[in-house]
Design a protein around this motif. Structure first.
Motif, PDB file in Angstrom:
ATOM      1  N   LYS A 108     -15.877 -11.213  -1.599  1.00  0.00           N
ATOM      2  CA  LYS A 108     -15.861  -9.754  -1.765  1.00  0.00           C
ATOM      3  C   LYS A 108     -16.980  -9.261  -2.686  1.00  0.00           C
ATOM      4  CE  LYS A 108     -10.965  -8.916  -0.885  1.00  0.00           C
ATOM      5  NZ  LYS A 108     -10.570  -7.813  -0.026  1.00  0.00           N
ATOM      6  N   TYR A 156      -6.319 -11.656   1.240  1.00  0.00           N
ATOM      7  CA  TYR A 156      -5.868 -11.418   2.601  1.00  0.00           C
ATOM      8  C   TYR A 156      -4.702 -10.456   2.571  1.00  0.00           C
ATOM      9  CZ  TYR A 156      -6.406 -12.794   7.427  1.00  0.00           C
ATOM     10  OH  TYR A 156      -6.725 -12.793   8.754  1.00  0.00           O
ATOM     11  N   ASP A 157      -4.743  -9.434   3.428  1.00  0.00           N
ATOM     12  CA  ASP A 157      -3.619  -8.495   3.501  1.00  0.00           C
ATOM     13  C   ASP A 157      -3.170  -7.984   2.139  1.00  0.00           C
ATOM     14  OD1 ASP A 157      -3.544  -8.483   6.197  1.00  0.00           O
ATOM     15  OD2 ASP A 157      -1.949  -9.972   6.387  1.00  0.00           O
ATOM     16  N   LYS A 159      -3.323  -9.304  -0.738  1.00  0.00           N
ATOM     17  CA  LYS A 159      -3.080 -10.284  -1.804  1.00  0.00           C
ATOM     18  C   LYS A 159      -4.444 -10.481  -2.470  1.00  0.00           C
ATOM     19  CE  LYS A 159       0.452 -12.508   0.902  1.00  0.00           C
ATOM     20  NZ  LYS A 159       0.137 -12.366   2.334  1.00  0.00           N
ATOM     21  N   VAL A 161      -5.579  -8.294  -4.538  1.00  0.00           N
ATOM     22  CA  VAL A 161      -6.025  -6.929  -4.835  1.00  0.00           C
ATOM     23  C   VAL A 161      -4.934  -6.254  -5.646  1.00  0.00           C
ATOM     24  CG1 VAL A 161      -6.606  -4.659  -3.854  1.00  0.00           C
ATOM     25  CG2 VAL A 161      -7.348  -6.736  -2.678  1.00  0.00           C
ATOM     26  N   GLN A 182     -14.100   0.955  -8.816  1.00  0.00           N
ATOM     27  CA  GLN A 182     -13.569   2.268  -9.166  1.00  0.00           C
ATOM     28  C   GLN A 182     -12.399   2.601  -8.240  1.00  0.00           C
ATOM     29  OE1 GLN A 182     -15.719   6.239  -8.446  1.00  0.00           O
ATOM     30  NE2 GLN A 182     -16.397   5.589 -10.474  1.00  0.00           N
ATOM     31  N   VAL A 184     -10.379   4.675  -5.889  1.00  0.00           N
ATOM     32  CA  VAL A 184     -10.709   5.811  -5.022  1.00  0.00           C
ATOM     33  C   VAL A 184      -9.415   6.550  -4.693  1.00  0.00           C
ATOM     34  CG1 VAL A 184     -11.753   6.533  -2.827  1.00  0.00           C
ATOM     35  CG2 VAL A 184     -12.609   4.495  -3.997  1.00  0.00           C
ATOM     36  N   PHE A 186      -8.234   8.360  -2.420  1.00  0.00           N
ATOM     37  CA  PHE A 186      -8.670   8.784  -1.084  1.00  0.00           C
ATOM     38  C   PHE A 186      -7.676   9.711  -0.398  1.00  0.00           C
ATOM     39  CE2 PHE A 186      -6.991   4.409  -0.843  1.00  0.00           C
ATOM     40  CZ  PHE A 186      -5.882   4.622  -0.044  1.00  0.00           C
ATOM     41  N   GLU A 189      -7.189   6.539   4.849  1.00  0.00           N
ATOM     42  CA  GLU A 189      -7.892   5.299   5.176  1.00  0.00           C
ATOM     43  C   GLU A 189      -8.144   5.296   6.668  1.00  0.00           C
ATOM     44  OE1 GLU A 189      -7.330   1.462   3.240  1.00  0.00           O
ATOM     45  OE2 GLU A 189      -5.572   2.357   2.301  1.00  0.00           O
ATOM     46  N   GLU A 256     -13.609  -0.929   7.681  1.00  0.00           N
ATOM     47  CA  GLU A 256     -12.533  -0.184   7.005  1.00  0.00           C
ATOM     48  C   GLU A 256     -13.159   0.822   6.056  1.00  0.00           C
ATOM     49  OE1 GLU A 256      -9.652  -2.758   5.141  1.00  0.00           O
ATOM     50  OE2 GLU A 256      -9.617  -4.104   6.863  1.00  0.00           O
TER      51      GLU A 256
END
Ligand code: ADP
Length: 386
Positions: A108, A156-157, A159, A161, A182, A184, A186, A189, A256
Protein backbone atom coordinates in the motif's frame (compact mmCIF):
# COMPACT_ATOMS: atom_id res chain seq x y z
CA UNK A 1 -4.32 -14.22 -33.29
CA UNK A 2 -3.98 -17.43 -31.34
CA UNK A 3 -6.75 -19.98 -31.45
CA UNK A 4 -8.02 -20.14 -27.90
CA UNK A 5 -11.26 -22.05 -28.39
CA UNK A 6 -11.41 -25.84 -28.20
CA UNK A 7 -7.64 -25.88 -28.72
CA UNK A 8 -4.38 -26.82 -26.99
CA UNK A 9 -4.04 -23.30 -25.58
CA UNK A 10 -3.88 -23.31 -21.77
CA UNK A 11 -4.80 -20.34 -19.60
CA UNK A 12 -3.34 -20.42 -16.09
CA UNK A 13 -4.92 -18.67 -13.11
CA UNK A 14 -3.19 -18.04 -9.80
CA UNK A 15 -5.88 -18.36 -7.14
CA UNK A 16 -8.95 -20.58 -7.10
CA UNK A 17 -11.48 -18.61 -5.04
CA UNK A 18 -14.88 -17.24 -6.00
CA UNK A 19 -13.45 -14.76 -8.52
CA UNK A 20 -11.78 -17.62 -10.34
CA UNK A 21 -14.94 -19.69 -10.14
CA UNK A 22 -16.95 -16.98 -11.90
CA UNK A 23 -14.16 -16.56 -14.48
CA UNK A 24 -14.39 -20.29 -15.18
CA UNK A 25 -18.05 -19.89 -16.18
CA UNK A 26 -16.79 -17.78 -19.09
CA UNK A 27 -13.79 -19.96 -20.00
CA UNK A 28 -16.15 -22.93 -20.18
CA UNK A 29 -18.60 -20.95 -22.32
CA UNK A 30 -15.83 -20.29 -24.84
CA UNK A 31 -14.23 -23.70 -24.23
CA UNK A 32 -10.85 -22.26 -23.22
CA UNK A 33 -8.76 -24.83 -21.33
CA UNK A 34 -8.03 -23.39 -17.87
CA UNK A 35 -5.61 -24.53 -15.16
CA UNK A 36 -5.88 -23.25 -11.57
CA UNK A 37 -3.33 -23.08 -8.74
CA UNK A 38 -4.66 -22.65 -5.20
CA UNK A 39 -3.41 -23.66 -1.73
CA UNK A 40 -6.74 -25.12 -0.62
CA UNK A 41 -7.93 -28.59 -1.47
CA UNK A 42 -11.49 -27.26 -1.14
CA UNK A 43 -11.06 -24.19 -3.37
CA UNK A 44 -14.25 -23.02 -5.16
CA UNK A 45 -12.45 -23.49 -8.53
CA UNK A 46 -11.74 -27.16 -7.99
CA UNK A 47 -14.91 -28.32 -9.72
CA UNK A 48 -15.01 -26.03 -12.75
CA UNK A 49 -11.40 -26.06 -13.96
CA UNK A 50 -9.85 -28.32 -16.59
CA UNK A 51 -6.84 -28.84 -14.35
CA UNK A 52 -6.51 -28.02 -10.65
CA UNK A 53 -3.22 -27.94 -8.81
CA UNK A 54 -2.98 -27.59 -5.05
CA UNK A 55 -0.01 -25.49 -3.95
CA UNK A 56 1.19 -22.28 -2.34
CA UNK A 57 0.85 -19.04 -4.31
CA UNK A 58 3.73 -17.53 -2.33
CA UNK A 59 6.24 -20.30 -2.98
CA UNK A 60 8.74 -19.56 -5.78
CA UNK A 61 9.09 -23.11 -7.14
CA UNK A 62 5.34 -23.84 -7.03
CA UNK A 63 4.40 -20.69 -8.94
CA UNK A 64 7.32 -20.98 -11.37
CA UNK A 65 6.64 -24.64 -12.20
CA UNK A 66 2.91 -23.97 -12.62
CA UNK A 67 3.69 -21.03 -14.93
CA UNK A 68 5.85 -23.33 -17.09
CA UNK A 69 2.81 -25.51 -17.87
CA UNK A 70 0.56 -22.75 -19.30
CA UNK A 71 0.53 -20.40 -22.32
CA UNK A 72 -0.71 -17.26 -20.56
CA UNK A 73 -1.05 -16.46 -16.88
CA UNK A 74 -3.48 -14.29 -14.96
CA UNK A 75 -4.43 -13.91 -11.30
CA UNK A 76 -7.56 -13.67 -9.19
CA UNK A 77 -5.66 -12.69 -6.03
CA UNK A 78 -2.67 -10.34 -5.87
CA UNK A 79 -0.72 -12.00 -3.07
CA UNK A 80 1.45 -14.24 -5.22
CA UNK A 81 5.20 -14.81 -5.59
CA UNK A 82 6.41 -11.91 -7.75
CA UNK A 83 10.00 -13.16 -8.16
CA UNK A 84 8.67 -16.31 -9.85
CA UNK A 85 6.47 -14.18 -12.13
CA UNK A 86 9.41 -11.95 -13.05
CA UNK A 87 11.46 -14.97 -14.07
CA UNK A 88 8.57 -16.43 -16.07
CA UNK A 89 8.08 -13.11 -17.85
CA UNK A 90 11.80 -12.89 -18.68
CA UNK A 91 11.55 -16.36 -20.16
CA UNK A 92 8.75 -15.19 -22.45
CA UNK A 93 5.49 -16.01 -20.67
CA UNK A 94 2.66 -13.49 -21.11
CA UNK A 95 1.37 -12.44 -17.68
CA UNK A 96 -1.59 -10.08 -17.14
CA UNK A 97 -1.49 -8.10 -14.91
CA UNK A 98 2.28 -7.76 -15.27
CA UNK A 99 4.57 -8.56 -12.32
CA UNK A 100 5.53 -4.87 -12.31
CA UNK A 101 1.93 -3.77 -11.68
CA UNK A 102 1.45 -6.48 -9.04
CA UNK A 103 4.62 -5.41 -7.25
CA UNK A 104 3.40 -1.81 -7.01
CA UNK A 105 -0.07 -2.66 -5.76
CA UNK A 106 0.97 -5.45 -3.34
CA UNK A 107 2.36 -2.83 -0.99
CA UNK A 108 0.00 0.00 0.00
CA UNK A 109 2.95 2.36 0.62
CA UNK A 110 4.43 1.73 -2.83
CA UNK A 111 0.96 2.12 -4.38
CA UNK A 112 0.40 5.51 -2.71
CA UNK A 113 3.88 6.70 -3.74
CA UNK A 114 3.01 5.72 -7.32
CA UNK A 115 -0.08 7.99 -7.28
CA UNK A 116 1.97 10.84 -5.88
CA UNK A 117 4.63 10.42 -8.55
CA UNK A 118 2.03 10.23 -11.35
CA UNK A 119 0.01 13.20 -10.04
CA UNK A 120 -3.06 11.05 -9.48
CA UNK A 121 -5.33 12.58 -6.80
CA UNK A 122 -5.21 10.54 -3.59
CA UNK A 123 -5.52 11.32 0.15
CA UNK A 124 -2.30 12.82 1.63
CA UNK A 125 -0.21 10.26 3.55
CA UNK A 126 3.11 9.52 5.14
CA UNK A 127 5.03 6.24 5.06
CA UNK A 128 6.60 4.76 8.24
CA UNK A 129 8.96 1.80 8.66
CA UNK A 130 7.40 0.89 12.01
CA UNK A 131 5.06 1.94 14.77
CA UNK A 132 7.77 3.77 16.76
CA UNK A 133 8.32 6.17 13.87
CA UNK A 134 4.57 6.75 13.53
CA UNK A 135 4.26 7.48 17.28
CA UNK A 136 7.08 9.97 17.05
CA UNK A 137 5.31 11.76 14.17
CA UNK A 138 2.12 11.92 16.25
CA UNK A 139 4.04 13.26 19.27
CA UNK A 140 5.61 15.91 17.09
CA UNK A 141 2.12 16.84 15.85
CA UNK A 142 3.15 16.07 12.26
CA UNK A 143 0.25 13.58 12.11
CA UNK A 144 -3.04 14.58 13.71
CA UNK A 145 -6.07 12.59 14.89
CA UNK A 146 -8.18 11.26 13.32
CA UNK A 147 -6.04 9.52 10.69
CA UNK A 148 -6.24 6.19 8.90
CA UNK A 149 -3.56 3.63 9.68
CA UNK A 150 -2.88 1.05 6.98
CA UNK A 151 -0.44 -1.81 7.20
CA UNK A 152 1.47 -1.71 3.88
CA UNK A 153 1.30 -5.45 3.30
CA UNK A 154 -1.30 -8.20 3.29
CA UNK A 155 -4.32 -6.03 4.03
CA UNK A 156 -7.57 -7.53 2.78
CA UNK A 157 -11.23 -6.57 3.15
CA UNK A 158 -10.51 -3.83 5.67
CA UNK A 159 -8.18 -5.94 7.84
CA UNK A 160 -4.98 -4.00 8.37
CA UNK A 161 -6.91 -0.71 8.12
CA UNK A 162 -8.03 1.30 11.17
CA UNK A 163 -9.26 4.77 11.88
CA UNK A 164 -7.09 6.12 14.72
CA UNK A 165 -8.93 8.67 16.83
CA UNK A 166 -6.77 8.90 19.95
CA UNK A 167 -3.76 7.63 21.89
CA UNK A 168 -5.67 4.55 23.01
CA UNK A 169 -6.32 3.47 19.39
CA UNK A 170 -2.68 4.18 18.55
CA UNK A 171 -1.46 1.95 21.39
CA UNK A 172 -3.41 -1.03 20.01
CA UNK A 173 -1.67 -1.08 16.62
CA UNK A 174 0.69 -3.89 15.73
CA UNK A 175 4.22 -3.09 14.58
CA UNK A 176 5.38 -3.14 10.96
CA UNK A 177 5.66 -0.90 7.92
CA UNK A 178 2.57 1.27 7.62
CA UNK A 179 1.10 4.45 6.22
CA UNK A 180 -0.85 7.15 8.02
CA UNK A 181 -3.40 8.62 5.65
CA UNK A 182 -5.53 11.71 6.07
CA UNK A 183 -9.06 10.73 7.12
CA UNK A 184 -11.39 11.49 4.19
CA UNK A 185 -14.85 12.52 5.32
CA UNK A 186 -16.27 11.27 2.03
CA UNK A 187 -19.73 11.71 0.58
CA UNK A 188 -19.69 8.37 -1.21
CA UNK A 189 -17.43 5.48 -2.10
CA UNK A 190 -17.44 4.74 -5.82
CA UNK A 191 -15.66 2.32 -8.11
CA UNK A 192 -14.95 2.13 -11.81
CA UNK A 193 -13.73 -0.95 -13.63
CA UNK A 194 -11.47 -0.29 -16.60
CA UNK A 195 -10.58 -2.88 -19.23
CA UNK A 196 -7.55 -2.54 -21.50
CA UNK A 197 -6.26 -4.95 -24.10
CA UNK A 198 -2.81 -5.07 -25.70
CA UNK A 199 -4.04 -3.35 -28.86
CA UNK A 200 -4.78 -0.28 -26.74
CA UNK A 201 -8.57 -0.62 -26.72
CA UNK A 202 -10.01 0.78 -23.46
CA UNK A 203 -13.50 0.59 -21.95
CA UNK A 204 -14.92 1.60 -18.59
CA UNK A 205 -17.94 0.19 -16.79
CA UNK A 206 -20.42 2.70 -15.36
CA UNK A 207 -19.63 4.13 -11.92
CA UNK A 208 -20.92 1.97 -9.08
CA UNK A 209 -21.77 3.24 -5.64
CA UNK A 210 -20.90 1.22 -2.56
CA UNK A 211 -22.66 1.06 0.75
CA UNK A 212 -20.65 -0.40 3.62
CA UNK A 213 -21.73 -2.63 6.50
CA UNK A 214 -21.58 -0.36 9.56
CA UNK A 215 -19.45 -2.68 11.73
CA UNK A 216 -17.85 -5.32 9.49
CA UNK A 217 -16.18 -2.75 7.18
CA UNK A 218 -17.27 -4.88 4.21
CA UNK A 219 -19.19 -3.71 1.16
CA UNK A 220 -22.85 -4.46 1.81
CA UNK A 221 -24.56 -3.16 -1.35
CA UNK A 222 -23.16 -2.22 -4.75
CA UNK A 223 -25.51 -0.10 -6.89
CA UNK A 224 -25.34 0.38 -10.65
CA UNK A 225 -26.19 2.94 -11.90
CA UNK A 226 -24.98 5.10 -9.01
CA UNK A 227 -26.78 8.24 -7.91
CA UNK A 228 -23.96 10.61 -8.95
CA UNK A 229 -24.66 13.19 -11.67
CA UNK A 230 -23.26 12.87 -15.17
CA UNK A 231 -20.40 15.33 -14.55
CA UNK A 232 -19.11 13.20 -11.65
CA UNK A 233 -19.72 10.04 -13.69
CA UNK A 234 -17.54 11.39 -16.53
CA UNK A 235 -14.85 12.65 -14.18
CA UNK A 236 -14.64 9.30 -12.35
CA UNK A 237 -14.47 7.30 -15.58
CA UNK A 238 -11.76 9.59 -17.02
CA UNK A 239 -9.73 9.39 -13.83
CA UNK A 240 -10.00 5.59 -13.81
CA UNK A 241 -8.68 5.49 -17.41
CA UNK A 242 -5.76 7.77 -16.40
CA UNK A 243 -4.94 5.40 -13.55
CA UNK A 244 -5.04 2.35 -15.85
CA UNK A 245 -2.85 4.13 -18.38
CA UNK A 246 -0.37 5.18 -15.69
CA UNK A 247 -0.04 1.53 -14.67
CA UNK A 248 0.04 0.39 -18.29
CA UNK A 249 -1.96 -2.62 -17.16
CA UNK A 250 -3.64 -5.16 -19.43
CA UNK A 251 -6.84 -6.86 -18.30
CA UNK A 252 -9.21 -5.36 -15.78
CA UNK A 253 -8.32 -2.69 -13.27
CA UNK A 254 -10.88 -1.95 -10.55
CA UNK A 255 -10.37 1.58 -9.27
CA UNK A 256 -11.83 2.36 -5.83
CA UNK A 257 -12.62 6.04 -5.35
CA UNK A 258 -13.76 8.51 -2.71
CA UNK A 259 -16.13 11.29 -3.72
CA UNK A 260 -15.50 14.11 -1.26
CA UNK A 261 -18.17 16.50 0.00
CA UNK A 262 -16.69 19.23 -2.23
CA UNK A 263 -17.01 17.07 -5.36
CA UNK A 264 -13.37 16.01 -5.66
CA UNK A 265 -12.56 12.45 -6.58
CA UNK A 266 -9.64 10.69 -4.90
CA UNK A 267 -8.18 7.29 -5.73
CA UNK A 268 -8.21 4.99 -2.70
CA UNK A 269 -6.68 1.85 -4.18
CA UNK A 270 -6.86 -0.44 -7.18
CA UNK A 271 -7.11 -4.15 -7.87
CA UNK A 272 -5.74 -5.38 -11.23
CA UNK A 273 -8.35 -8.10 -11.64
CA UNK A 274 -12.04 -8.90 -11.55
CA UNK A 275 -13.54 -7.32 -8.46
CA UNK A 276 -16.43 -7.56 -6.01
CA UNK A 277 -17.73 -4.21 -7.25
CA UNK A 278 -18.29 -5.74 -10.71
CA UNK A 279 -20.29 -8.84 -9.77
CA UNK A 280 -23.52 -7.04 -10.71
CA UNK A 281 -22.32 -7.17 -14.34
CA UNK A 282 -23.08 -10.91 -14.63
CA UNK A 283 -26.81 -10.17 -14.79
CA UNK A 284 -26.76 -6.38 -15.22
CA UNK A 285 -24.42 -5.75 -18.17
CA UNK A 286 -24.14 -6.59 -21.85
CA UNK A 287 -20.72 -8.10 -21.05
CA UNK A 288 -19.85 -9.39 -17.59
CA UNK A 289 -16.57 -8.29 -16.01
CA UNK A 290 -15.37 -11.90 -16.14
CA UNK A 291 -15.84 -12.17 -19.89
CA UNK A 292 -14.31 -8.70 -20.30
CA UNK A 293 -11.19 -9.73 -18.36
CA UNK A 294 -10.75 -12.74 -20.65
CA UNK A 295 -11.25 -10.60 -23.75
CA UNK A 296 -8.71 -8.06 -22.46
CA UNK A 297 -5.95 -10.48 -21.47
CA UNK A 298 -6.34 -12.49 -24.69
CA UNK A 299 -6.25 -9.29 -26.79
CA UNK A 300 -9.74 -9.89 -28.17
CA UNK A 301 -12.26 -7.14 -29.01
CA UNK A 302 -13.71 -5.69 -25.78
CA UNK A 303 -17.44 -6.02 -25.15
CA UNK A 304 -20.05 -3.38 -24.43
CA UNK A 305 -20.11 -2.28 -20.79
CA UNK A 306 -23.65 -0.87 -20.97
CA UNK A 307 -26.24 -1.92 -18.42
CA UNK A 308 -29.16 -4.04 -19.61
CA UNK A 309 -31.08 -3.11 -16.44
CA UNK A 310 -30.40 -1.54 -13.06
CA UNK A 311 -28.64 -3.86 -10.62
CA UNK A 312 -27.86 -4.05 -6.91
CA UNK A 313 -25.39 -6.59 -5.54
CA UNK A 314 -25.52 -7.80 -1.95
CA UNK A 315 -22.64 -9.73 -0.41
CA UNK A 316 -23.74 -12.85 1.42
CA UNK A 317 -21.45 -13.01 4.41
CA UNK A 318 -21.33 -15.50 7.26
CA UNK A 319 -23.50 -14.62 10.26
CA UNK A 320 -21.38 -13.10 13.01
CA UNK A 321 -22.40 -15.74 15.56
CA UNK A 322 -21.71 -18.82 13.44
CA UNK A 323 -18.60 -20.82 12.55
CA UNK A 324 -18.51 -24.29 11.02
CA UNK A 325 -20.14 -26.29 8.18
CA UNK A 326 -22.31 -23.87 6.23
CA UNK A 327 -26.09 -23.86 5.88
CA UNK A 328 -28.08 -21.36 3.81
CA UNK A 329 -31.40 -20.49 5.38
CA UNK A 330 -34.16 -18.87 3.32
CA UNK A 331 -32.99 -19.72 -0.21
CA UNK A 332 -36.54 -20.56 -1.30
CA UNK A 333 -37.79 -17.15 -0.18
CA UNK A 334 -35.14 -15.55 -2.38
CA UNK A 335 -36.16 -17.66 -5.35
CA UNK A 336 -39.74 -16.42 -5.08
CA UNK A 337 -38.60 -12.82 -5.67
CA UNK A 338 -38.49 -11.51 -9.25
CA UNK A 339 -35.04 -10.66 -10.59
CA UNK A 340 -33.12 -12.06 -7.63
CA UNK A 341 -30.07 -14.13 -8.57
CA UNK A 342 -28.10 -15.99 -5.90
CA UNK A 343 -24.48 -17.06 -6.33
CA UNK A 344 -23.02 -19.46 -3.77
CA UNK A 345 -19.25 -19.73 -3.89
CA UNK A 346 -18.97 -23.31 -2.68
CA UNK A 347 -17.06 -22.70 0.55
CA UNK A 348 -17.76 -25.55 2.97
CA UNK A 349 -17.11 -23.62 6.18
CA UNK A 350 -18.69 -20.36 7.29
CA UNK A 351 -17.05 -17.83 9.61
CA UNK A 352 -18.26 -14.45 10.88
CA UNK A 353 -18.34 -12.04 7.91
CA UNK A 354 -16.66 -14.52 5.51
CA UNK A 355 -17.76 -13.84 1.92
CA UNK A 356 -19.83 -16.95 1.12
CA UNK A 357 -21.75 -15.73 -1.90
CA UNK A 358 -23.62 -12.78 -3.34
CA UNK A 359 -27.06 -11.95 -4.66
CA UNK A 360 -27.72 -9.64 -7.60
CA UNK A 361 -31.11 -8.02 -7.88
CA UNK A 362 -32.10 -6.65 -11.28
CA UNK A 363 -35.00 -4.37 -12.05
CA UNK A 364 -36.00 -1.68 -14.56
CA UNK A 365 -35.70 0.83 -11.70
CA UNK A 366 -32.69 1.21 -9.38
CA UNK A 367 -34.98 2.38 -6.54
CA UNK A 368 -37.04 -0.82 -6.78
CA UNK A 369 -33.86 -2.91 -7.03
CA UNK A 370 -32.43 -1.28 -3.87
CA UNK A 371 -35.64 -1.93 -1.93
CA UNK A 372 -35.76 -5.52 -3.09
CA UNK A 373 -32.09 -5.93 -2.18
CA UNK A 374 -32.84 -5.11 1.42
CA UNK A 375 -35.68 -7.65 1.48
CA UNK A 376 -33.45 -10.24 -0.15
CA UNK A 377 -30.71 -9.57 2.38
CA UNK A 378 -33.11 -9.98 5.27
CA UNK A 379 -34.62 -13.19 3.94
CA UNK A 380 -31.38 -15.17 3.75
CA UNK A 381 -28.98 -16.15 6.54
CA UNK A 382 -25.62 -17.86 6.32
CA UNK A 383 -25.32 -19.99 9.44
CA UNK A 384 -23.62 -23.18 10.50
CA UNK A 385 -25.10 -26.63 11.08
CA UNK A 386 -23.27 -26.80 14.45
P1 ADP B 1 -8.68 -2.94 1.99
O1 ADP B 1 -7.52 -3.15 1.09
O2 ADP B 1 -8.61 -3.74 3.23
O3 ADP B 1 -10.00 -3.02 1.27
P2 ADP B 1 -8.92 -0.01 1.95
O4 ADP B 1 -7.71 0.83 1.84
O5 ADP B 1 -9.78 -0.12 0.73
O6 ADP B 1 -8.51 -1.43 2.52
O7 ADP B 1 -9.82 0.53 3.13
C1 ADP B 1 -11.00 -0.13 3.56
C2 ADP B 1 -12.08 0.88 3.84
O8 ADP B 1 -11.66 1.80 4.87
C3 ADP B 1 -12.42 1.78 2.67
O9 ADP B 1 -13.31 1.16 1.77
C4 ADP B 1 -13.02 2.98 3.38
O10 ADP B 1 -14.36 2.72 3.77
C5 ADP B 1 -12.15 3.11 4.61
N1 ADP B 1 -11.03 4.05 4.34
C6 ADP B 1 -9.85 3.75 3.76
N2 ADP B 1 -9.06 4.84 3.65
C7 ADP B 1 -9.74 5.87 4.18
C8 ADP B 1 -9.48 7.29 4.38
N3 ADP B 1 -8.33 7.83 4.02
N4 ADP B 1 -10.45 8.03 4.95
C9 ADP B 1 -11.63 7.48 5.35
N5 ADP B 1 -11.92 6.18 5.21
C10 ADP B 1 -11.02 5.37 4.62
Amino acid sequence: MANYYSSDFQLGVLGGGQLGKMLLTETRRYDIYTAILDPSDEAPCKVGSNRFEQGSLMDFDTVYNFGKTVDLLTIEIEHVNIVALEKLEQEGLEIHPSPKVLKTIQNKGRQKLFYKEKNIPTAPFELFSGIAELKEAVNQNRIQYPFVWKSTQFGYDGKGVSVIKNEEDLAKLSDGECIAEQFVDFEKELAVIVARNKSGEVTTYPVVEMEFHPTANLVEYVLCPSSVDSAIEDKARKLAINVAEAYGSTGLLAVELFLTKSGDILVNEVAPRVHNSGHYSIEGSYTSQFEQHLRAILNLPLGSTKNKVAAVMVNLVGDENHSGPVKYEGMEDLMKMEGVNAHLYGKKETRPFRKMGHVTIIDESITEAREKAEKAKNSIKVISTN
